[in-house]
Structure formats: C-alpha cells, structure tokens
Design an enzyme around this catalytic site. Structure first.
Site, short mmCIF file in Angstrom:
data_model
loop_
_atom_site.label_atom_id
_atom_site.label_comp_id
_atom_site.label_asym_id
_atom_site.label_seq_id
_atom_site.Cartn_x
_atom_site.Cartn_y
_atom_site.Cartn_z
N SER A 95 0.77 -1.06 0.13
CA SER A 95 0.11 -0.09 0.03
C SER A 95 0.89 1.23 -0.05
O SER A 95 0.23 2.18 0.03
CB SER A 95 -0.76 -0.01 1.46
OG SER A 95 -0.06 -0.30 2.60
N THR A 217 1.89 7.04 0.13
CA THR A 217 1.03 6.00 -0.18
C THR A 217 1.12 5.74 -1.62
O THR A 217 1.46 6.34 -2.44
CB THR A 217 -0.39 6.16 0.32
OG1 THR A 217 -1.25 5.10 0.20
CG2 THR A 217 -1.14 7.47 -0.56
N THR A 250 -5.01 7.88 7.94
CA THR A 250 -4.81 6.56 7.03
C THR A 250 -6.47 6.21 6.75
O THR A 250 -7.38 6.49 7.40
CB THR A 250 -4.21 5.46 7.82
OG1 THR A 250 -4.06 4.14 6.88
CG2 THR A 250 -4.75 5.00 9.13
N GLY A 251 -6.60 5.36 5.57
CA GLY A 251 -7.78 4.94 5.38
C GLY A 251 -8.27 5.75 3.99
O GLY A 251 -7.65 6.12 3.07
N1 GLY Z 1 -5.32 7.33 2.36
C1 GLY Z 1 -4.76 6.84 1.45
C2 GLY Z 1 -5.85 6.90 0.14
O1 GLY Z 1 -6.91 7.20 0.29
O2 GLY Z 1 -5.14 7.14 -1.13
#
Ligand code: GLY
Length: 337
Positions: A95, A217, A250-251
């Site tokens: 991720s 990310t 996060t999320g």
């Molecule tokens: N929190 C990472 C995304 O939604 O890309």
C-alpha cells in the site's frame, strides 16, 4: 455492580468527554461509548520528547529508523522522512511505494507530503517510477516556491534532482492486479483488501520540542487512473502546528479530504480538546455525514505539545506504532463501530 462503561461515563472526565464530543439530542446513545472508552487510554498522558508515532504495523520498523535520528538529538523532519522511506522501499508493503498495488490500468502512482515545525509543506501526487516520493516532497518544500507538484512535472523535478526512475510494479503486485482484472470489481469505500495496513503517516517530536510529519502511499488499490487521495493534501492526511500538535490520517482518502481531518484535529486541540477527543470528533464528522460509514475505514492519530497521544478509527482493527523512551510498540486504536 458498576460496569466500566458506567464508571467512565459517571466520572468528571467521562462527562467532559461527552460534552466535547458534542452529543446532540436524538443521537444514538451507543455512540457515546467510544468517547468514554478513550478516556482510559494510557497514552493520553504527557510524555517527554523525543517520540514518534506512525500508522499500522509497518510503523514499527519505520519508527526504528526515525528513532535513530531522534535519539541522537536529530531533527524531527529528518526522522519522519527517514522513517517512512523504510516503508516506501519495502516490497512486502502493498500500500506504499515499491510493491504498492497499481491502479486499474497497472500503473503504480504515488502520493506523499511532508510538513515541518515552521509550517512549511511539500507534496507530490500521481508520481510514477520514483521509489521515494517523500524525499521528492521534501525537495518541493525546500527547493521550490510551491507546495505541490503532480504527475509528469513531479517526475521531471525528481529526475532533475538525481532520483533514478525504476519500475515499482513488483511481480507480486502485477500478479494480484491481473487476478483482480478477471472480475474488476471495485469497492473504493471498503478497507484495503488486507485491512491490517494502508498508508503510512508518521508524526514526531524531537529533543528540542519541534514537530514534523510525513505521509506516503500508493493509494487505493485499483483506483481510477489519475485518482489522488488525501495523502498529499496538507490538512487532510497531515497537519503540523508547532504551537499545538500534529495529526495524521490513514484509510479511505475521500472521507478524510471532505472533512479536512488532520487540520480539524489540530484546530480542535488548539481549542482545548485532548488528542483522543479531537480524533474522535474528526471521525464523528465522517460518521454523521456518510450513511455508508460501516463500510469505510479511516484512522487518525494525533499528539499535542505535552506529548499526549490519541487516536480514533471508524472500524476496529486500526493500529499504530509508538516509540519513546519506553520502547517501540503497537497500539490498538479505539473505534466507532
Ligand atoms: N489514504 C490513502 C488514500 O486514500 O489514497
């Protein structure tokens, strides 16, 4: 017998927390419980600098890299950059960075941002073929008059500054993507297919009491080509104010962006909420507005200048790593559901 719940709600602290959560008439009283629960969180106590917090279990090795810098008196900015670079380079983390899952067209596209104790910020979005977007984000902050570069522009800037392009799609990620293509079912609102990790966001306070944060990310797996999430958006996935504290997310990024979560948390701490209460309120803003909240995961972690750490998530399962003089450990976040 008095239950733990009754005890917490019956205490001054519990009542204060209920007030802080802004429970309105007609709201489901079950939703009181998460706020009462967080009062018992032992991390919600002052701690001495330095310390570092980061999201998910991949935060543990990232914290170690950050701690190497913090423990010898180095700056929080160097610590958070160094920390999340560990995750960016880890092909097992699907991720973030190298090994990250691609978009639906098979491209690994990366988002990252960084913020320092002076309120300076840098970010990159939709960056491809560069292993360490966080370091490019830092250079955007330090070498340009801008905050954000995206796509080809960000890549050109990275290459001009010595970053070597490379293929970030690992054989494992390519195999998983090809498997996904057989059905191409897309549920962007769901937690990652393996809900034990996602974006890494990291916050640190150094020995001098200065704060910095970083976030990086590969975004939602199999997202639309061109989709950018919360991770490069200052105020959404990350906000640092040296006078108040720092927060990160996060999320599912869309929910974080719509509520400008990290900025909200820092502002709520400025107004007197504890980090735990502020994280709870930021999650409450999502839950109150989105009837689909049961299928969404968002987690926040924050700390204030006293070193009190708090967190809250929509769904169970969110963990974050804390490293201070007591060691490096994984903490289960309280959650709404
Ligand atoms: N929190 C990472 C995304 O939604 O890309």
């Amino acid at each position: 017998m008095t239950t733990r719940r009754e005890f917490l709600i019956g205490t001054g602290a519990g009542l204060a927390a209920l007030g802080a959560a802004g429970l309105g008439r007609g709201q489901d009283p079950e939703r009181i419980w998460p706020t009462a629960e967080i009062i018992a969180d032992s991390l919600d106590q002052p701690r001495d600098a330095p310390f570092v917090v980061s999201t998910w279990n991949h935060g543990l090795p990232a914290n170690l890299a950050a701690w190497e810098i913090l423990s010898r008196g180095g700056p929080a900015l160097d610590a958070v950059e160094s920390g999340v670079r560990v995750t960016e380079a880890d092909p097992e983390v699907d991720s973030v960075g190298y090994g990250g899952r691609p978009d639906r067209e098979g491209h690994v596209t990366l988002d990252a941002c960084i913020m320092d104790q002076h309120g300076n910020a840098g970010s990159v979005a939709f960056l491809q073929d560069i292993m360490h977007p966080i370091s490019v984000a830092r250079l955007v902050m330090e070498k340009t008059p801008h905050v954000m570069l995206v796509g080809q522009g960000a890549r050109h800037f990275a290459e001009e500054n010595g970053f070597q392009p490379r293929n970030l799609l690992t054989p494992r990620a390519e195999r998983d993507w090809k498997e996904w293509l057989k059905t191409a079912e897309y549920h962007p609102w769901a937690p990652a297919s393996d809900p034990s990790h996602d974006t890494i966001s990291m916050l640190a306070m150094d020995q001098g009491g200065d704060l910095s944060g970083a976030c990086t990310t590969s975004g939602l797996a199999y997202k639309m080509h061109g989709r950018v999430g919360d991770s490069p958006i200052i105020g959404a996935a990350l906000f640092v104010d040296n006078e108040v504290g720092a927060a990160c997310a996060t999320g599912v990024g869309e929910e974080v962006m719509k509520t400008v979560g990290s900025f909200l948390i820092v502002e709520l701490m400025r107004q007197g909420m504890s980090p735990a209460e502020a994280c709870h309120e930021a999650i409450a803003r999502i839950v109150r507005k989105n009837p689909a909240w049961r299928d969404l995961q968002v987690g926040y972690v924050a700390f204030d200048r006293k070193g009190r750490i708090g967190s809250f998530a929509i769904l169970p399962g969110f963990q974050y790593a804390v490293m201070d003089q007591e060691g490096n450990r994984l903490v289960d976040s309280p959650s709404w559901k």
